[in-house]
Design an enzyme around this catalytic site. Sequence first.
Site, PDB file in Angstrom:
ATOM      1  N   LYS A 168      11.600  10.578  11.427  1.00  0.00           N
ATOM      2  CA  LYS A 168      11.030   9.219  11.421  1.00  0.00           C
ATOM      3  C   LYS A 168      12.069   8.145  11.716  1.00  0.00           C
ATOM      4  O   LYS A 168      13.070   8.062  11.015  1.00  0.00           O
ATOM      5  CB  LYS A 168      10.435   8.909  10.047  1.00  0.00           C
ATOM      6  CG  LYS A 168       9.319   9.816   9.610  1.00  0.00           C
ATOM      7  CD  LYS A 168       8.707   9.273   8.332  1.00  0.00           C
ATOM      8  CE  LYS A 168       7.473  10.034   7.958  1.00  0.00           C
ATOM      9  NZ  LYS A 168       6.785   9.403   6.817  1.00  0.00           N
ATOM     10  N   GLU A 213       7.238   0.783  11.910  1.00  0.00           N
ATOM     11  CA  GLU A 213       5.938   0.738  11.266  1.00  0.00           C
ATOM     12  C   GLU A 213       4.863   0.750  12.343  1.00  0.00           C
ATOM     13  O   GLU A 213       5.141   0.459  13.498  1.00  0.00           O
ATOM     14  CB  GLU A 213       5.785  -0.562  10.459  1.00  0.00           C
ATOM     15  CG  GLU A 213       6.783  -0.738   9.345  1.00  0.00           C
ATOM     16  CD  GLU A 213       6.649   0.319   8.286  1.00  0.00           C
ATOM     17  OE1 GLU A 213       5.510   0.726   8.006  1.00  0.00           O
ATOM     18  OE2 GLU A 213       7.673   0.756   7.747  1.00  0.00           O
ATOM     19  N   GLY A 214       3.658   1.059  11.930  1.00  0.00           N
ATOM     20  CA  GLY A 214       2.538   0.860  12.851  1.00  0.00           C
ATOM     21  C   GLY A 214       2.030   2.121  13.517  1.00  0.00           C
ATOM     22  O   GLY A 214       1.079   2.072  14.285  1.00  0.00           O
ATOM     23  N   LYS A 262      11.837   3.039   6.008  1.00  0.00           N
ATOM     24  CA  LYS A 262      11.857   4.480   5.730  1.00  0.00           C
ATOM     25  C   LYS A 262      13.205   4.885   5.133  1.00  0.00           C
ATOM     26  O   LYS A 262      13.294   5.793   4.313  1.00  0.00           O
ATOM     27  CB  LYS A 262      11.592   5.252   7.026  1.00  0.00           C
ATOM     28  CG  LYS A 262      10.383   4.732   7.824  1.00  0.00           C
ATOM     29  CD  LYS A 262       9.174   5.532   7.611  1.00  0.00           C
ATOM     30  CE  LYS A 262       7.920   5.193   8.391  1.00  0.00           C
ATOM     31  NZ  LYS A 262       7.368   3.871   8.474  1.00  0.00           N
ATOM     32  N   GLU A 315       4.503   7.206   2.721  1.00  0.00           N
ATOM     33  CA  GLU A 315       5.354   6.015   2.869  1.00  0.00           C
ATOM     34  C   GLU A 315       4.835   4.911   1.969  1.00  0.00           C
ATOM     35  O   GLU A 315       3.721   4.986   1.442  1.00  0.00           O
ATOM     36  CB  GLU A 315       5.411   5.534   4.320  1.00  0.00           C
ATOM     37  CG  GLU A 315       4.099   5.013   4.828  1.00  0.00           C
ATOM     38  CD  GLU A 315       4.235   4.073   6.018  1.00  0.00           C
ATOM     39  OE1 GLU A 315       5.331   3.565   6.294  1.00  0.00           O
ATOM     40  OE2 GLU A 315       3.206   3.821   6.662  1.00  0.00           O
ATOM     41  N   SER A 347      -2.991  -2.632   6.033  1.00  0.00           N
ATOM     42  CA  SER A 347      -4.340  -3.030   6.452  1.00  0.00           C
ATOM     43  C   SER A 347      -5.437  -2.131   5.891  1.00  0.00           C
ATOM     44  O   SER A 347      -5.181  -1.170   5.184  1.00  0.00           O
ATOM     45  CB  SER A 347      -4.416  -3.056   7.982  1.00  0.00           C
ATOM     46  OG  SER A 347      -4.136  -1.784   8.482  1.00  0.00           O
ATOM     47  N   ARG A 395      -8.150   7.403   4.789  1.00  0.00           N
ATOM     48  CA  ARG A 395      -8.410   7.577   6.213  1.00  0.00           C
ATOM     49  C   ARG A 395      -8.189   9.031   6.546  1.00  0.00           C
ATOM     50  O   ARG A 395      -7.349   9.699   5.938  1.00  0.00           O
ATOM     51  CB  ARG A 395      -7.601   6.622   7.064  1.00  0.00           C
ATOM     52  CG  ARG A 395      -6.188   7.001   7.172  1.00  0.00           C
ATOM     53  CD  ARG A 395      -5.392   5.839   7.651  1.00  0.00           C
ATOM     54  NE  ARG A 395      -4.196   5.844   6.845  1.00  0.00           N
ATOM     55  CZ  ARG A 395      -3.012   5.454   7.282  1.00  0.00           C
ATOM     56  NH1 ARG A 395      -2.885   4.955   8.478  1.00  0.00           N
ATOM     57  NH2 ARG A 395      -1.971   5.542   6.518  1.00  0.00           N
ATOM     58  N   ARG A 445       0.857  -1.201   0.000  1.00  0.00           N
ATOM     59  CA  ARG A 445       0.000   0.000   0.000  1.00  0.00           C
ATOM     60  C   ARG A 445       0.885   1.239   0.000  1.00  0.00           C
ATOM     61  O   ARG A 445       1.736   1.391   0.868  1.00  0.00           O
ATOM     62  CB  ARG A 445      -0.920   0.020   1.228  1.00  0.00           C
ATOM     63  CG  ARG A 445      -2.117   0.979   1.075  1.00  0.00           C
ATOM     64  CD  ARG A 445      -2.922   1.110   2.366  1.00  0.00           C
ATOM     65  NE  ARG A 445      -2.190   1.902   3.338  1.00  0.00           N
ATOM     66  CZ  ARG A 445      -2.221   1.680   4.656  1.00  0.00           C
ATOM     67  NH1 ARG A 445      -2.953   0.700   5.166  1.00  0.00           N
ATOM     68  NH2 ARG A 445      -1.527   2.441   5.471  1.00  0.00           N
ATOM     69  N   ASN A 471       4.106   0.889   2.194  1.00  0.00           N
ATOM     70  CA  ASN A 471       3.993  -0.227   3.138  1.00  0.00           C
ATOM     71  C   ASN A 471       4.155  -1.556   2.415  1.00  0.00           C
ATOM     72  O   ASN A 471       3.421  -1.839   1.469  1.00  0.00           O
ATOM     73  CB  ASN A 471       2.612  -0.216   3.799  1.00  0.00           C
ATOM     74  CG  ASN A 471       2.373   1.054   4.594  1.00  0.00           C
ATOM     75  OD1 ASN A 471       2.872   1.211   5.697  1.00  0.00           O
ATOM     76  ND2 ASN A 471       1.627   1.987   4.021  1.00  0.00           N
TER      77      ASN A 471
HETATM   78  N1  LIG Z   1       5.962  14.050   5.774  1.00  0.00           N
HETATM   79  C1  LIG Z   1       4.831  14.042   6.471  1.00  0.00           C
HETATM   80  N2  LIG Z   1       4.047  15.145   6.535  1.00  0.00           N
HETATM   81  C2  LIG Z   1       2.904  15.160   7.259  1.00  0.00           C
HETATM   82  N3  LIG Z   1       2.439  14.100   7.957  1.00  0.00           N
HETATM   83  C3  LIG Z   1       3.172  12.964   7.927  1.00  0.00           C
HETATM   84  C4  LIG Z   1       4.395  12.879   7.178  1.00  0.00           C
HETATM   85  N4  LIG Z   1       4.891  11.641   7.346  1.00  0.00           N
HETATM   86  C5  LIG Z   1       4.029  10.984   8.142  1.00  0.00           C
HETATM   87  N5  LIG Z   1       2.983  11.754   8.499  1.00  0.00           N
HETATM   88  C6  LIG Z   1       1.833  11.352   9.346  1.00  0.00           C
HETATM   89  O1  LIG Z   1       2.257  10.342  10.231  1.00  0.00           O
HETATM   90  C7  LIG Z   1       1.590   9.118   9.981  1.00  0.00           C
HETATM   91  C8  LIG Z   1       2.540   7.952  10.195  1.00  0.00           C
HETATM   92  O2  LIG Z   1       3.673   8.076   9.375  1.00  0.00           O
HETATM   93  P1  LIG Z   1       4.154   6.915   8.413  1.00  0.00           P
HETATM   94  O3  LIG Z   1       5.318   7.374   7.662  1.00  0.00           O
HETATM   95  O4  LIG Z   1       2.999   6.441   7.611  1.00  0.00           O
HETATM   96  O5  LIG Z   1       4.638   5.814   9.461  1.00  0.00           O
HETATM   97  P2  LIG Z   1       3.995   4.458   9.998  1.00  0.00           P
HETATM   98  O6  LIG Z   1       4.857   3.403   9.406  1.00  0.00           O
HETATM   99  O7  LIG Z   1       4.121   4.577  11.458  1.00  0.00           O
HETATM  100  O8  LIG Z   1       2.583   4.378   9.511  1.00  0.00           O
HETATM  101  C9  LIG Z   1       1.077   9.247   8.559  1.00  0.00           C
HETATM  102  O9  LIG Z   1      -0.049   8.431   8.356  1.00  0.00           O
HETATM  103  C10 LIG Z   1       0.756  10.734   8.479  1.00  0.00           C
HETATM  104  O10 LIG Z   1      -0.508  11.004   9.067  1.00  0.00           O
HETATM  105 MG   LIG Z   2       1.834   4.775   7.707  1.00  0.00          MG
END
Ligand SMILES: Nc1ncnc2c1ncn2[C@@H]1O[C@H](COP(=O)(O)OP(=O)(O)O)[C@@H](O)[C@H]1O
Ligand SMILES: [Mg+2]
Length: 481
Positions: free
Chosen positions: A367, A371-372, A309, A145, A152, A455, A128, A147
């Site tokens: 970051k 994950e998660g 990441k 990101e 899910s 979402r 995803r 996945n």
């Molecule tokens: N560059 C960004 N700008 C704004 N919000 C972000 C950014 N990166 C992540 N987020 C927010 O943080 C959440 C989790 O980050 P993500 O990279 O998807 O990590 P995870 O693997 O924990 O899901 C994302 O769903 C988003 O809402």
């Molecule tokens: Mg995420």
Amino acid sequence: MSQSRLASCIPLPIDNKLLISVVEKAKDWALMHGVGMRDKKHFSKDSIQIAPFVLLPSPFPRTEFTKAIELQPVLNELMHKVAHNDEFLEKTLQNALQVDDFTAKLYDVWLKVREEGITQSLSLGLFRSDYLMQQPDSNRIKQVEFNTVAASFGAITSNLPTMYRYVMRQLGHGELIKNMPENRALSGLCSGIIEAYDLFAVPSAVVIFVVEEVSYNICDQRFHEFEISEKRPDIMIYRKTLGEIYEETELNDKKQLILDGQPVAVVYYRSGYEPDQYPSTKEWDARLRVERSSAIKCPSIHYQLAGTKKVQQALAAPGVLETFMSEGAVTSRVRDIFTGLYSLDFDEGGERAVEMALADAEKFVLKPQREGGGNNLYGADVREALLRMRHSRERAAYILMERILPPLVSGYVVRPGAAVPPPLSDLVSELGIFGVIIGNKDKIYCNRQVGHMLRTKLADANEGGVAAGLGALDSPYLLDL
Ligand SMILES: Nc1ncnc2c1ncn2[C@@H]1O[C@H](COP(=O)(O)OP(=O)(O)O)[C@@H](O)[C@H]1O
Ligand SMILES: [Mg+2]
């Protein structure tokens, strides 16, 4: 900068009496169609409660939605190639491995399997790719990101277009249904598992779903089991924790993973992506056993490593994409969805990134390789963490990412246990596109886009994980701007 706003699908607010009645209807629809989760506070296997959802489908520009869909097979293939490039993975992850024990343990499994010789060359990816719209850049999508493990909500969100058609008709706006795309993520994801099963080609083989000790997001997992059972009554699915896999499986002389006397064709991980899911060496031993076996893994360990990441950041560095894709229009479309991503390694670039973030922390997200949800740092915390880690090797376990500023949308979030009617709130939406790929280093057997999820979270929340209780399930309402 003030955030611009996308027009909602119907004029808001909704009159209070109508709103209360439609929320009640929508909640019952949700409960009766499995838009649900187990209650974390009062867990019971006998009940589910509604999963948080938004009452109305949130606006999303059609051109950006179409772009994300068109790019999915390209991104699937890109990640497949990255996962099969040992040198690139090693080079990209080497500094993070020194300081990040979890990624190092995953990598160690990969090294052991490679040393021994790979028994199953095929991998199954149920991927995803997640996006936010970048409001200062005409709401063009930027990748949050990619996945590669346990992506899910494809199952539950496949039900949502039907729910929103019902809600829109109850609100007297049935004519707008044409702007709500169908979502066949569930059947698409399951078709990937079935195709992998058929490529394994051993009659009476079984499938394992690797699950947590307690599955709160049970609907989203069970729907896959129901769908596969309906399409292929011959396929038996077992739900097992890593601990149970350790106790109950073995490798035979052909390196088949044997459960209850049957070979395992496909192992689909819905757990195993975060450190807590490996409480002892048993879970790591189980993971290694599965990786060594002939079962087709979803994801295989190198797919999981490709989803880190750190890899995302490395791919965005100048010239790197071109080593995986030939120069051309498609490559520049992919580059266009990347936002600023910076390594924090101890070199010139890393120092520059630290300086840049300290000068204006609000513009960045920090970051770790996790994950998660709930692991990232924002705003003042970015500054504090960088000041603390500046001279410590620990910082190489993080990447720095430009913060994406999505446009606001107005809407109502319906949550279990919350007062009715819900308040009208400022929200932001994150789009996820699902992709399926099966292949090995030499050949890709299938590669397609299979559906989407949206979402939505309160605009002032940093993160929007639905399972973490922050986000709400949604479905796009396509705008022709
Ligand atoms: N560059 C960004 N700008 C704004 N919000 C972000 C950014 N990166 C992540 N987020 C927010 O943080 C959440 C989790 O980050 P993500 O990279 O998807 O990590 P995870 O693997 O924990 O899901 C994302 O769903 C988003 O809402
Ligand atoms: Mg995420």
